[in-house]
Design a protein around this motif. Sequence first.
Motif, PDB file in Angstrom:
ATOM      1  N   PHE A 294       0.743  -1.121  -0.060  1.00  0.00           N
ATOM      2  CA  PHE A 294      -0.042   0.183   0.108  1.00  0.00           C
ATOM      3  C   PHE A 294       1.097   1.171  -0.096  1.00  0.00           C
ATOM      4  O   PHE A 294       1.912   1.197   0.591  1.00  0.00           O
ATOM      5  N   SER A 295       0.658   2.230  -0.894  1.00  0.00           N
ATOM      6  CA  SER A 295       1.395   3.334  -0.887  1.00  0.00           C
ATOM      7  C   SER A 295       0.376   4.646  -1.241  1.00  0.00           C
ATOM      8  O   SER A 295      -0.701   4.528  -1.651  1.00  0.00           O
ATOM      9  N   TRP A 296       0.867   5.794  -0.990  1.00  0.00           N
ATOM     10  CA  TRP A 296       0.072   7.115  -1.175  1.00  0.00           C
ATOM     11  C   TRP A 296       1.024   8.229  -1.521  1.00  0.00           C
ATOM     12  O   TRP A 296       2.005   8.227  -1.302  1.00  0.00           O
ATOM     13  N   GLY A 297       0.544   8.977  -2.127  1.00  0.00           N
ATOM     14  CA  GLY A 297       1.226  10.374  -2.661  1.00  0.00           C
ATOM     15  C   GLY A 297       0.362  11.364  -3.107  1.00  0.00           C
ATOM     16  O   GLY A 297      -0.783  11.127  -3.814  1.00  0.00           O
ATOM     17  N   TYR A 298       0.931  12.643  -3.347  1.00  0.00           N
ATOM     18  CA  TYR A 298       0.334  13.689  -4.180  1.00  0.00           C
ATOM     19  C   TYR A 298       0.556  13.530  -5.627  1.00  0.00           C
ATOM     20  O   TYR A 298       1.764  13.618  -5.928  1.00  0.00           O
ATOM     21  N   ALA A 299      -0.282  13.656  -6.323  1.00  0.00           N
ATOM     22  CA  ALA A 299      -0.308  13.629  -8.011  1.00  0.00           C
ATOM     23  C   ALA A 299       0.676  12.508  -8.379  1.00  0.00           C
ATOM     24  O   ALA A 299       0.883  12.607  -9.564  1.00  0.00           O
ATOM     25  N   ASP A 300       0.857  11.491  -7.762  1.00  0.00           N
ATOM     26  CA  ASP A 300       1.602  10.166  -8.131  1.00  0.00           C
ATOM     27  C   ASP A 300       0.681   9.173  -8.660  1.00  0.00           C
ATOM     28  O   ASP A 300       0.076   8.708  -7.692  1.00  0.00           O
ATOM     29  N   ARG A 301       0.915   9.066  -9.825  1.00  0.00           N
ATOM     30  CA  ARG A 301      -0.049   7.986 -10.588  1.00  0.00           C
ATOM     31  C   ARG A 301       0.646   6.519 -10.323  1.00  0.00           C
ATOM     32  O   ARG A 301      -0.011   5.599 -10.428  1.00  0.00           O
TER      33      ARG A 301
END
Length: 343
Positions: A294-301
């Motif tokens: 699982f991962s997340w980010g700003y504007a990262d596809r």
Amino acid sequence: MSTTKFRYEYVWIDADNNLRSKSRILNDKHSNISDLPLWNFDGSSTGQAPGIDSEVYIKPVKIYKDPFNTDNKIVSNYLVLCETINPDMITPHNSNSRNKLSKLIENINISNQEPWFGFEMEFFMINNKTGFPLGFPENGEPPKQGQFYCSNGSNNCFGRVVIEAHYDACLYAGVNIVGVNAEVACGQWEYQIFGDSLNSTDDAWMSKYILSRVAEKHNVDISWHPKPISGDCNGSGMHTNFSTISMRENGGLQNILNTLPKLESKHKEHLDVYGTDNDKRLTGEHETASINQFSWGYADRGRSIRIGKMVEKNGKGYFEDRRPASSCDMYLVAYKLIDTICS
């Protein structure tokens, strides 16, 4: 006595997430969905019942205008989205994922949070003579990507006549389709459906039925497989944009960030209902995150969850769950997100 007849095309989801339909004529117009009668079909032919007890019933849940039969002056035509019901004509069939979502959002604590969804419906248009996407060379080698995204021109854009006809048909029917664009891979397209929990998911399913009917006219096949072309080629997702009222109000970004640990803790549970063959798409390449992390980010596809720059700037809005595959059941995706975040 009026000579007008009313044709209702009953549409339902089979055991393999395919859409089926059958047509009936009624003498009266039924404006209220509850006035439309139950009907049944042969479940042994759709993977939903054994031959010795084959009746499965279909319960109308939403009416749309029929965009395919608009010139007939004698018959008024409608599409009817249906749930599958057991032979007792009361309880939901085990393939009825819509009923599961409907029951969940009856909870007042959940409905008060006003979950909204935006489904990005990615798919490939397939040349049924070659078996490859429109625009592919006959050897099936994927063309270099880049020129096809939001493209124009006969060397870049393939299938526009199909997608434009689908766009118009959805708008006529009353499906809340809010956008269309050519996607990154050759012969790949996307359209977007928006609404609250049930309206967005109902419209998403009906839009798929309408697309199959439009493509049928143009002798094109539609592939909802998340990775129909192997190698250096993007797959197809069902990127799901989600928000609650607290996320959309001032300060909502913090509420979005607060959901991330919940989503991470149930990462595998979500992937279990996010579509078949999703492991072939979620490889960490081609604008995807790895299925295993699982991962997340700003504007990262390349992350599981993407938060847009505008949301970061405004401090409120929605997040995009990029994990669901194009093969998913949108009712189950909506159920899982609401259950994890709002319960």
